[in-house]
Design a protein around this motif. Structure first.
Motif, PDB file in Angstrom:
ATOM      1  N   LEU A  73       0.862  -1.177   0.000  1.00 57.78           N
ATOM      2  CA  LEU A  73       0.000   0.000   0.000  1.00 57.78           C
ATOM      3  C   LEU A  73       0.900   1.229   0.000  1.00 57.78           C
ATOM      4  CD1 LEU A  73      -3.027   0.791   0.249  1.00 57.78           C
ATOM      5  CD2 LEU A  73      -2.657   0.929   2.718  1.00 57.78           C
ATOM      6  N   TYR A  74       0.650   2.169  -0.914  1.00 57.12           N
ATOM      7  CA  TYR A  74       1.495   3.359  -1.036  1.00 57.12           C
ATOM      8  C   TYR A  74       0.647   4.561  -1.439  1.00 57.12           C
ATOM      9  CZ  TYR A  74       1.196   3.078  -6.105  1.00 57.12           C
ATOM     10  OH  TYR A  74       0.725   3.066  -7.390  1.00 57.12           O
ATOM     11  N   ASP A  75       1.237   5.744  -1.333  1.00 62.19           N
ATOM     12  CA  ASP A  75       0.575   6.989  -1.712  1.00 62.19           C
ATOM     13  C   ASP A  75       0.876   7.278  -3.179  1.00 62.19           C
ATOM     14  OD1 ASP A  75      -0.501   9.496  -1.989  1.00 62.19           O
ATOM     15  OD2 ASP A  75       0.645  10.399  -0.353  1.00 62.19           O
ATOM     16  N   PRO A  76      -0.130   7.264  -4.061  1.00 61.38           N
ATOM     17  CA  PRO A  76       0.128   7.466  -5.483  1.00 61.38           C
ATOM     18  C   PRO A  76       0.634   8.861  -5.832  1.00 61.38           C
ATOM     19  CG  PRO A  76      -2.184   6.925  -5.112  1.00 61.38           C
ATOM     20  CD  PRO A  76      -1.513   6.942  -3.784  1.00 61.38           C
ATOM     21  N   GLU A  77       0.476   9.823  -4.925  1.00 57.58           N
ATOM     22  CA  GLU A  77       0.966  11.174  -5.214  1.00 57.58           C
ATOM     23  C   GLU A  77       2.481  11.273  -5.046  1.00 57.58           C
ATOM     24  OE1 GLU A  77      -1.228  14.040  -3.010  1.00 57.58           O
ATOM     25  OE2 GLU A  77      -3.137  13.415  -3.848  1.00 57.58           O
ATOM     26  N   ASP A  78       3.069  10.418  -4.218  1.00 57.84           N
ATOM     27  CA  ASP A  78       4.514  10.416  -3.986  1.00 57.84           C
ATOM     28  C   ASP A  78       5.153   9.277  -4.768  1.00 57.84           C
ATOM     29  OD1 ASP A  78       4.115  12.457  -2.160  1.00 57.84           O
ATOM     30  OD2 ASP A  78       3.914  11.073  -0.476  1.00 57.84           O
ATOM     31  N   ARG A  79       5.235   9.424  -6.074  1.00 56.83           N
ATOM     32  CA  ARG A  79       5.750   8.315  -6.876  1.00 56.83           C
ATOM     33  C   ARG A  79       6.604   8.825  -8.023  1.00 56.83           C
ATOM     34  NH1 ARG A  79       0.215   6.483  -9.942  1.00 56.83           N
ATOM     35  NH2 ARG A  79      -0.054   8.384 -11.129  1.00 56.83           N
ATOM     36  N   ARG A 114      10.191  -1.681 -21.199  1.00 50.33           N
ATOM     37  CA  ARG A 114       9.646  -2.540 -22.256  1.00 50.33           C
ATOM     38  C   ARG A 114       8.144  -2.354 -22.444  1.00 50.33           C
ATOM     39  NH1 ARG A 114      13.018  -8.087 -21.090  1.00 50.33           N
ATOM     40  NH2 ARG A 114      15.051  -7.159 -21.407  1.00 50.33           N
ATOM     41  N   GLY A 115       7.697  -1.123 -22.381  1.00 44.36           N
ATOM     42  CA  GLY A 115       6.296  -0.803 -22.617  1.00 44.36           C
ATOM     43  C   GLY A 115       5.367  -1.011 -21.436  1.00 44.36           C
ATOM     44  N   VAL A 116       5.898  -1.394 -20.283  1.00 45.93           N
ATOM     45  CA  VAL A 116       5.079  -1.606 -19.084  1.00 45.93           C
ATOM     46  C   VAL A 116       5.406  -0.507 -18.076  1.00 45.93           C
ATOM     47  CG1 VAL A 116       4.498  -3.198 -17.222  1.00 45.93           C
ATOM     48  CG2 VAL A 116       5.080  -4.083 -19.474  1.00 45.93           C
ATOM     49  N   ALA A 117       4.363   0.126 -17.522  1.00 44.64           N
ATOM     50  CA  ALA A 117       4.553   1.213 -16.556  1.00 44.64           C
ATOM     51  C   ALA A 117       4.735   0.648 -15.150  1.00 44.64           C
ATOM     52  CB  ALA A 117       3.367   2.152 -16.588  1.00 44.64           C
ATOM     53  N   TYR A 118       5.750   1.136 -14.451  1.00 45.38           N
ATOM     54  CA  TYR A 118       6.043   0.745 -13.077  1.00 45.38           C
ATOM     55  C   TYR A 118       6.192   1.997 -12.220  1.00 45.38           C
ATOM     56  CZ  TYR A 118       7.324  -3.787 -15.072  1.00 45.38           C
ATOM     57  OH  TYR A 118       7.315  -4.981 -15.736  1.00 45.38           O
ATOM     58  N   VAL A 119       6.170   1.808 -10.909  1.00 47.36           N
ATOM     59  CA  VAL A 119       6.395   2.898  -9.966  1.00 47.36           C
ATOM     60  C   VAL A 119       7.623   2.541  -9.145  1.00 47.36           C
ATOM     61  CG1 VAL A 119       5.449   4.191  -8.019  1.00 47.36           C
ATOM     62  CG2 VAL A 119       3.943   3.446  -9.866  1.00 47.36           C
ATOM     63  N   LEU A 120       8.544   3.474  -9.011  1.00 51.69           N
ATOM     64  CA  LEU A 120       9.768   3.286  -8.258  1.00 51.69           C
ATOM     65  C   LEU A 120       9.690   4.102  -6.980  1.00 51.69           C
ATOM     66  CD1 LEU A 120      12.671   2.146  -8.220  1.00 51.69           C
ATOM     67  CD2 LEU A 120      13.389   4.247  -9.357  1.00 51.69           C
ATOM     68  N   MET A 121       9.991   3.474  -5.834  1.00 53.82           N
ATOM     69  CA  MET A 121       9.916   4.187  -4.554  1.00 53.82           C
ATOM     70  C   MET A 121      10.896   3.596  -3.557  1.00 53.82           C
ATOM     71  SD  MET A 121       6.300   2.662  -3.210  1.00 53.82           S
ATOM     72  CE  MET A 121       5.543   3.022  -4.762  1.00 53.82           C
ATOM     73  N   ARG A 122      11.068   4.292  -2.456  1.00 56.04           N
ATOM     74  CA  ARG A 122      11.887   3.793  -1.361  1.00 56.04           C
ATOM     75  C   ARG A 122      11.040   2.899  -0.466  1.00 56.04           C
ATOM     76  NH1 ARG A 122      16.675   6.787  -0.038  1.00 56.04           N
ATOM     77  NH2 ARG A 122      16.949   8.488  -1.507  1.00 56.04           N
ATOM     78  N   GLU A 123      11.682   1.991   0.223  1.00 58.88           N
ATOM     79  CA  GLU A 123      10.963   1.088   1.126  1.00 58.88           C
ATOM     80  C   GLU A 123      10.218   1.868   2.208  1.00 58.88           C
ATOM     81  OE1 GLU A 123      11.828  -2.878   3.806  1.00 58.88           O
ATOM     82  OE2 GLU A 123      13.472  -1.491   3.420  1.00 58.88           O
ATOM     83  N   ARG A 124      10.786   2.952   2.689  1.00 57.66           N
ATOM     84  CA  ARG A 124      10.154   3.733   3.761  1.00 57.66           C
ATOM     85  C   ARG A 124       8.886   4.448   3.307  1.00 57.66           C
ATOM     86  NH1 ARG A 124      14.870   8.159   3.948  1.00 57.66           N
ATOM     87  NH2 ARG A 124      14.175   9.420   2.194  1.00 57.66           N
ATOM     88  N   ASP A 125       8.643   4.548   1.996  1.00 61.56           N
ATOM     89  CA  ASP A 125       7.439   5.188   1.478  1.00 61.56           C
ATOM     90  C   ASP A 125       6.237   4.245   1.425  1.00 61.56           C
ATOM     91  OD1 ASP A 125       8.805   7.565   1.170  1.00 61.56           O
ATOM     92  OD2 ASP A 125       9.382   7.118  -0.901  1.00 61.56           O
ATOM     93  N   LEU A 126       6.439   2.975   1.777  1.00 62.53           N
ATOM     94  CA  LEU A 126       5.345   2.003   1.797  1.00 62.53           C
ATOM     95  C   LEU A 126       4.584   2.115   3.111  1.00 62.53           C
ATOM     96  CD1 LEU A 126       7.258  -1.069   0.377  1.00 62.53           C
ATOM     97  CD2 LEU A 126       5.818   0.550  -0.864  1.00 62.53           C
ATOM     98  N   HIS A 127       3.258   1.984   3.043  1.00 57.14           N
ATOM     99  CA  HIS A 127       2.424   2.098   4.230  1.00 57.14           C
ATOM    100  C   HIS A 127       2.049   0.746   4.826  1.00 57.14           C
ATOM    101  CE1 HIS A 127       1.848   6.432   3.865  1.00 57.14           C
ATOM    102  NE2 HIS A 127       1.808   6.219   2.558  1.00 57.14           N
ATOM    103  N   ALA A 128       1.949  -0.289   3.988  1.00 57.51           N
ATOM    104  CA  ALA A 128       1.573  -1.621   4.472  1.00 57.51           C
ATOM    105  C   ALA A 128       2.018  -2.666   3.463  1.00 57.51           C
ATOM    106  CB  ALA A 128       0.063  -1.715   4.683  1.00 57.51           C
ATOM    107  N   VAL A 129       2.176  -3.906   3.959  1.00 53.33           N
ATOM    108  CA  VAL A 129       2.549  -5.041   3.116  1.00 53.33           C
ATOM    109  C   VAL A 129       1.528  -6.144   3.353  1.00 53.33           C
ATOM    110  CG1 VAL A 129       4.307  -6.761   2.587  1.00 53.33           C
ATOM    111  CG2 VAL A 129       4.998  -4.468   3.300  1.00 53.33           C
ATOM    112  N   ALA A 130       0.956  -6.669   2.286  1.00 49.19           N
ATOM    113  CA  ALA A 130       0.031  -7.799   2.384  1.00 49.19           C
ATOM    114  C   ALA A 130       0.686  -8.986   1.688  1.00 49.19           C
ATOM    115  CB  ALA A 130      -1.294  -7.465   1.718  1.00 49.19           C
TER     116      ALA A 130
END
Length: 100
Positions: A57-63, A69-85
């Motif tokens: 879970l992350y904040d889409p505004e801070d990305r 290869r034509g696929v969109a990804y988001v790069l972030m730091r581990e500390r920017d994550l809010h939760a892990v499922a």
């Protein structure tokens, strides 16, 4: 990936969505700040709490978006994550599988 970086692929799209009651909400509707779920596709060597295949879970505004290869990804730091499922976090019967 280097250091504490996490590369994720967003779940779903930015378009229309449905409410819990089944009401269609258009993409142009103004809503409050919402967090988004994504799947982890790569992690750096210093990442400790996230593994490839986890949902985060992350904040889409801070990305920072990147296209590989034509696929969109988001790069972030581990500390920017809010939760892990992740299924690996489900150890007991009362566990939600969510690490906050």
């Amino acid at each position: 990936m280097l250091h504490d970086r996490v590369l994720v692929r967003q779940d779903g799209g930015e378009g229309e969505r449905r409410s819990g009651g089944g009401i269609l909400i258009p993409a142009t509707a103004a809503v409050g700040k919402r967090l988004a779920w994504a799947e982890v596709v790569a992690v750096g060597q210093n990442v400790r709490t996230v593994e490839v295949g986890d949902r985060v879970l992350y904040d889409p505004e801070d990305r920072a978006e990147v296209e590989v290869r034509g696929v969109a990804y988001v790069l972030m730091r581990e500390r920017d994550l809010h939760a892990v499922a992740a299924e690996r976090l489900q150890g007991t019967d009362d566990s939600t599988g969510l690490y906050l």
